[in-house]
Design a protein around this motif. Sequence first.
Motif, short mmCIF file in Angstrom:
data_model
loop_
_atom_site.label_atom_id
_atom_site.label_comp_id
_atom_site.label_asym_id
_atom_site.label_seq_id
_atom_site.Cartn_x
_atom_site.Cartn_y
_atom_site.Cartn_z
N MET A 1 -1.77 -10.05 4.95
CA MET A 1 -2.57 -9.17 5.09
C MET A 1 -3.39 -8.75 4.00
O MET A 1 -4.68 -8.62 4.05
CB MET A 1 -2.08 -7.91 5.78
CG MET A 1 -1.62 -7.99 7.23
SD MET A 1 -0.76 -6.36 7.95
CE MET A 1 -0.48 -5.32 6.90
N ALA A 2 -2.81 -8.59 2.78
CA ALA A 2 -3.41 -8.50 1.33
C ALA A 2 -4.49 -9.69 1.15
O ALA A 2 -5.51 -9.37 0.54
CB ALA A 2 -2.46 -8.22 0.44
N ARG B 1 -3.05 -2.19 -4.37
CA ARG B 1 -2.75 -1.17 -3.57
C ARG B 1 -1.64 -1.82 -2.51
O ARG B 1 -0.83 -0.93 -2.19
CB ARG B 1 -3.90 -0.81 -2.78
CG ARG B 1 -4.82 0.21 -3.60
CD ARG B 1 -5.88 0.79 -2.85
NE ARG B 1 -6.83 -0.23 -2.16
CZ ARG B 1 -7.83 -0.73 -2.40
NH1 ARG B 1 -8.16 -0.51 -3.72
NH2 ARG B 1 -8.42 -1.31 -1.71
N ALA B 2 -1.80 -2.96 -1.91
CA ALA B 2 -1.00 -3.51 -1.10
C ALA B 2 0.53 -3.53 -1.65
O ALA B 2 1.49 -3.45 -0.95
CB ALA B 2 -1.31 -4.84 -0.76
N CYS B 3 0.46 -4.19 -3.06
CA CYS B 3 1.64 -4.14 -3.87
C CYS B 3 2.41 -2.77 -4.05
O CYS B 3 3.71 -2.76 -3.92
CB CYS B 3 1.62 -4.83 -5.18
SG CYS B 3 1.36 -6.59 -4.87
N ALA C 1 2.15 -0.29 -2.27
CA ALA C 1 2.72 0.24 -1.25
C ALA C 1 4.06 0.04 -0.69
O ALA C 1 4.77 0.60 0.23
CB ALA C 1 1.76 0.12 0.04
N GLU C 2 4.34 -1.29 -1.27
CA GLU C 2 5.69 -1.99 -0.85
C GLU C 2 6.91 -1.65 -1.94
O GLU C 2 7.87 -2.08 -1.77
CB GLU C 2 5.42 -3.43 -0.86
CG GLU C 2 4.79 -3.59 0.48
CD GLU C 2 4.99 -3.62 1.62
OE1 GLU C 2 6.47 -3.79 1.97
OE2 GLU C 2 4.29 -2.93 2.29
N VAL D 1 5.45 -9.42 -3.11
CA VAL D 1 4.30 -9.56 -2.13
C VAL D 1 3.04 -9.96 -2.99
O VAL D 1 2.47 -10.90 -2.20
CB VAL D 1 4.00 -7.93 -1.57
CG1 VAL D 1 2.41 -8.21 -1.05
CG2 VAL D 1 4.82 -7.30 -0.65
N VAL E 1 -7.17 -4.59 -4.16
CA VAL E 1 -6.71 -4.53 -2.70
C VAL E 1 -5.28 -5.07 -2.99
O VAL E 1 -4.44 -4.43 -2.53
CB VAL E 1 -7.78 -5.66 -1.85
CG1 VAL E 1 -6.72 -5.94 -0.77
CG2 VAL E 1 -8.93 -4.74 -1.67
N LEU E 2 -5.18 -6.16 -3.79
CA LEU E 2 -3.89 -6.60 -3.85
C LEU E 2 -2.93 -5.52 -4.50
O LEU E 2 -1.77 -5.45 -4.26
CB LEU E 2 -3.61 -7.90 -4.72
CG LEU E 2 -2.39 -8.67 -4.90
CD1 LEU E 2 -1.67 -9.00 -3.71
CD2 LEU E 2 -2.63 -9.83 -5.74
N THR F 1 2.80 -8.50 4.92
CA THR F 1 2.20 -7.96 4.01
C THR F 1 1.36 -8.69 2.88
O THR F 1 0.03 -8.52 2.93
CB THR F 1 3.06 -6.84 3.37
OG1 THR F 1 3.80 -6.05 4.23
CG2 THR F 1 2.24 -5.84 2.30
#
Length: 102
Positions: A31-32, A52-54, A56-57, A64, A49-50, A28
């Motif tokens: 990908m981020a 949102r990725a965090c 989501a986890e 992440v 972007v970072l 993850t």
Amino acid sequence: MSEPERILLVDDAGIPTASVDALQVYDTALMALRAMFDHIDDQKAAADVLARACDAEGPAGSLVATTALLALVPIIGDLARRHKAAIGSEASVVDVIFGREG
């Protein structure tokens, strides 16, 4: 087949709050990082972007983020070494990174 490596997340008191798959955190994060590079000229978009990725986890979000940012270290170092060689600088890599190559 062996079980995936797990990371135990704990709160401030040391009480376990979650267990996450280490490989999933790493994947993850990468990908981020790749998605952040799609916004290389827009710091706010890259940060979004970072974030949102965090988000989501869930509980692994800060892990992440840390992993993604740590993955930047060798990339930045490589770019600085290449720049240093290209300009023939005698400065340290750290000085090159911070624009103090003289």
